[in-house]
Scaffold this motif. Structure first.
Motif, mmCIF file in Angstrom:
data_model
loop_
_atom_site.group_PDB
_atom_site.id
_atom_site.type_symbol
_atom_site.label_atom_id
_atom_site.label_comp_id
_atom_site.label_asym_id
_atom_site.label_seq_id
_atom_site.Cartn_x
_atom_site.Cartn_y
_atom_site.Cartn_z
ATOM 1 N N ILE A 271 -9.630 -4.253 -2.087
ATOM 2 C CA ILE A 271 -9.518 -3.279 -0.998
ATOM 3 C C ILE A 271 -8.760 -3.891 0.170
ATOM 4 C CG2 ILE A 271 -10.824 -2.017 0.760
ATOM 5 C CD1 ILE A 271 -12.997 -1.560 -1.369
ATOM 6 N N GLN A 272 -9.131 -5.126 0.538
ATOM 7 C CA GLN A 272 -8.479 -5.791 1.664
ATOM 8 C C GLN A 272 -6.979 -6.008 1.427
ATOM 9 O OE1 GLN A 272 -10.407 -5.595 4.416
ATOM 10 N NE2 GLN A 272 -10.376 -7.785 4.867
ATOM 11 N N SER B 29 -14.483 -11.805 2.662
ATOM 12 C CA SER B 29 -15.234 -10.829 1.875
ATOM 13 C C SER B 29 -16.373 -11.507 1.134
ATOM 14 C CB SER B 29 -14.299 -10.136 0.874
ATOM 15 O OG SER B 29 -13.244 -9.489 1.533
ATOM 16 N N ARG C 12 -7.797 1.723 4.334
ATOM 17 C CA ARG C 12 -8.746 0.627 4.145
ATOM 18 C C ARG C 12 -10.115 0.985 4.717
ATOM 19 N NH1 ARG C 12 -7.479 -5.088 6.792
ATOM 20 N NH2 ARG C 12 -5.793 -5.066 5.263
ATOM 21 N N THR D 18 -16.790 -3.048 8.584
ATOM 22 C CA THR D 18 -15.416 -2.576 8.735
ATOM 23 C C THR D 18 -14.755 -3.165 9.976
ATOM 24 O OG1 THR D 18 -15.975 -0.502 7.615
ATOM 25 C CG2 THR D 18 -13.958 -0.529 8.920
ATOM 26 N N SER E 24 -3.983 4.945 -6.172
ATOM 27 C CA SER E 24 -4.998 4.424 -5.255
ATOM 28 C C SER E 24 -6.389 4.909 -5.654
ATOM 29 C CB SER E 24 -4.691 4.864 -3.821
ATOM 30 O OG SER E 24 -3.454 4.344 -3.395
ATOM 31 N N PRO F 202 0.793 -1.203 0.000
ATOM 32 C CA PRO F 202 0.000 0.000 0.000
ATOM 33 C C PRO F 202 0.834 1.265 0.000
ATOM 34 C CG PRO F 202 -0.904 -1.605 1.519
ATOM 35 C CD PRO F 202 0.385 -2.154 1.030
ATOM 36 N N ALA G 3 -11.806 3.238 2.319
ATOM 37 C CA ALA G 3 -12.232 2.508 1.115
ATOM 38 C C ALA G 3 -13.475 1.671 1.398
ATOM 39 C CB ALA G 3 -11.094 1.627 0.619
ATOM 40 N N LEU G 4 -13.516 1.015 2.572
ATOM 41 C CA LEU G 4 -14.694 0.215 2.926
ATOM 42 C C LEU G 4 -15.914 1.096 3.172
ATOM 43 C CD1 LEU G 4 -13.098 -2.499 5.249
ATOM 44 C CD2 LEU G 4 -14.088 -2.846 2.977
ATOM 45 N N THR H 174 -4.998 -4.419 -0.865
ATOM 46 C CA THR H 174 -4.242 -3.295 -1.406
ATOM 47 C C THR H 174 -4.107 -2.141 -0.417
ATOM 48 O OG1 THR H 174 -5.102 -3.867 -3.602
ATOM 49 C CG2 THR H 174 -4.064 -1.722 -3.388
ATOM 50 N N PHE H 175 -5.090 -1.993 0.476
ATOM 51 C CA PHE H 175 -5.085 -0.868 1.404
ATOM 52 C C PHE H 175 -4.942 -1.368 2.839
ATOM 53 C CE2 PHE H 175 -7.476 0.314 -2.348
ATOM 54 C CZ PHE H 175 -6.969 1.565 -2.671
ATOM 55 N N THR H 176 -4.404 -0.513 3.682
ATOM 56 C CA THR H 176 -4.265 -0.851 5.099
ATOM 57 C C THR H 176 -4.694 0.343 5.949
ATOM 58 O OG1 THR H 176 -1.967 -0.075 5.151
ATOM 59 C CG2 THR H 176 -2.324 -2.421 4.708
#
Length: 475
Positions: free
Chosen positions: A138-139, A415, A147, A400, A23, A15, A150-151, A141-143
């Motif tokens: 999303i899970q 997911s 994240r 989330t 992003s 990320p 994004a969620l 790629t992002f933290t």
């Protein structure tokens, strides 16, 4: 620092290496695909009277046109997530998007109710291949805060897509461009899908690929059959006056789901990978969250279906007028989904069930207001807005908080499980609450309005059940 991975795994870029523009581009593409898929769960609702008039469809066929898409979507979601792990989220997203776009085109050209039902199912297959990759991407790629944001956007898109579907569907039907009528609600996906197909290969990360992951064919077959045994009699029973075969199928569905559980244990015992991975199911709160989202979406999906019929068929509103009335609920849901993190963290556990209690109260109040044939009016818009706030304060926070506790290696499975729960809830809600409404409704406007009031009470009580489940899940 480079992390060493097994040979079968190709890691996505960390990320921190994705710049802000990259992003944003990734989110724009995958959430646009998500938006299209959600749009199609709702856009058909306001076109129901036009489809009925043009194709001379029965009530049960209309429910299959609406629910058939979601049936395929719901049943195949976990398999779509598993295939994303095996062949990469990028490839499966693009493949699902291509099928979804093609099926949308053919739905717009459908020649009778049977062809429309079949190609709506094909749309659902495409969505099932595409949508699990959204949350998985999303899970993976992002933290951290990225994240969570994004969620929250993911949750807002769910509501935004539903409301946009109601409004856009009404607008398309009213405009009747080139004499397309209801067909335009499907054809609108085609240009969007084509643009995304051109952009996605250049934007999406290659993602993780675990070639050893197998598809649980016995589990998939058992789940598909069990869902059909449950949903088909609910959809067709009222229209055919509940013949014996509908009760036989409902009873058989109980044994079907029990058999599915046995098959999953058997697959695990043989060293295979069950459709619902044990490590994902063991994540704290995942099962309770899935049950809560199932109940919430059953009421949401059922209410949208029933209200679309009531506003147009009972109150005589145009498709566009009916669609515009859903805007307050969509806006407040989106706002609550995006900004719930600003509420102090110590209040989150109470906020989730509290939001569902608010939604239940607003739903019952709206049903009571409309049960004597009253117009929707400003009071109806305010109650719709309260429903959106209540659901928004529960849906996004619960998802989330739960996904934050899921091990990264089973992120795709978790997911898929949660999204499957929401979509199965929508299917059952349309079938069950649609049946309640149609069974109670009579030939007069007043009897149909009374049916809406009775359905609202049934849905409100069901939302309170979700509130009780969410109170445990939130802890």
């Amino acid at each position: 620092m480079t992390q060493t991975l097994p040979p079968a795994v190709v890691a996505p870029p960390p990320p921190s290496d994705l710049g802000a523009r990259r992003s944003a581009a990734i989110l724009a593409v995958i959430l646009s695909g998500q938006f299209m898929a959600v749009l199609d769960t709702a856009i058909v609702n306001v076109a129901i009277p036009s489809i009925r008039a043009d194709l001379d469809t029965t009530g049960s066929a209309l429910q299959l046109i609406v629910a058939g898409y979601v049936i395929a979507y719901a049943v195949l979601l976990v398999t779509g997530a598993r295939l994303g792990d095996r062949y990469s989220q990028r490839r499966m997203f693009i493949a699902g998007l291509a099928l979804f776009t093609l099926a949308s085109l053919v739905c717009g050209l459908a020649w009778d109710e049977t062809s429309l039902i079949v190609f709506r199912f094909a749309q659902g297959v495409g969505a099932a291949a595409m949508i699990p990759q959204v949350m998985s991407t999303i899970q993976l790629t992002f933290t951290g805060n990225a994240r969570a944001r994004a969620l929250s956007l993911f949750s807002a898109i769910i509501s935004g897509g539903v409301v946009a579907g109601q409004v856009l569907g009404g607008l398309i039907v009213n405009l009747d461009l080139f004499g397309s009528g209801w067909r335009g609600v499907f054809l609108v996906n085609v240009p969007i899908g084509v643009v995304l197909l051109l952009v996605a290969p250049r934007v999406l990360p290659v993602g993780a690929r675990r070639a050893h992951r197998a598809v649980d064919v016995p589990g998939l077959v058992a789940l598909t059959v069990s869902v059909l045994l449950l949903v088909l009699p609910l959809v067709l029973g009222h229209e055919q006056d509940w013949p014996l075969w509908t009760w036989i199928l409902l009873g058989a569905s109980v044994f079907g789901f029990a058999g599915f559980a046995v098959i999953e244990r058997w697959v695990a015992a043989r060293g295979g990978e069950p459709l619902f991975a044990r490590r994902a199911l063991a994540a704290p709160g995942l099962l309770l969250t899935g049950a809560t989202l199932f109940v919430v979406m059953s009421t949401f999906g059922g209410w949208m279906f029933v209200m679309a019929i009531h506003l147009q068929s009972t109150l005589g509103y145009s498709a566009l007028h009916a669609g515009l009335l859903f805007i307050p609920m969509g806006l407040t849901f989106a706002a609550a989904s995006l900004y719930w993190t600003r509420i102090p963290a110590r209040l989150h556990a109470a906020m989730i069930p509290g939001g569902l209690v608010l939604a239940a109260g607003a739903m019952v109040a709206l049903g009571a207001m409309l049960r004597d044939g009253a117009d929707f009016g400003l009071a109806g818009c305010l109650l719709f807005g309260l429903m959106g706030i209540g659901n928004g304060l529960a849906y996004s926070p619960l998802m989330t908080r739960t996904l934050a506790k899921v091990p990264m290696e089973v992120a795709a499975d978790a997911s898929g499980i949660l999204v499957t729960a929401t979509q199965l809830g929508t299917v059952v809600g349309i079938a069950a609450f649609g049946t309640v409404f149609l069974s109670l409704a009579g030939a007069t406007t007043l009897s149909a309005a009374h049916a809406l009031g009775g359905t609202a009470v049934a849905e409100g009580v069901t939302v309170l059940v979700a509130a009780a489940l969410s109170a445990r899940a939130a802890r």
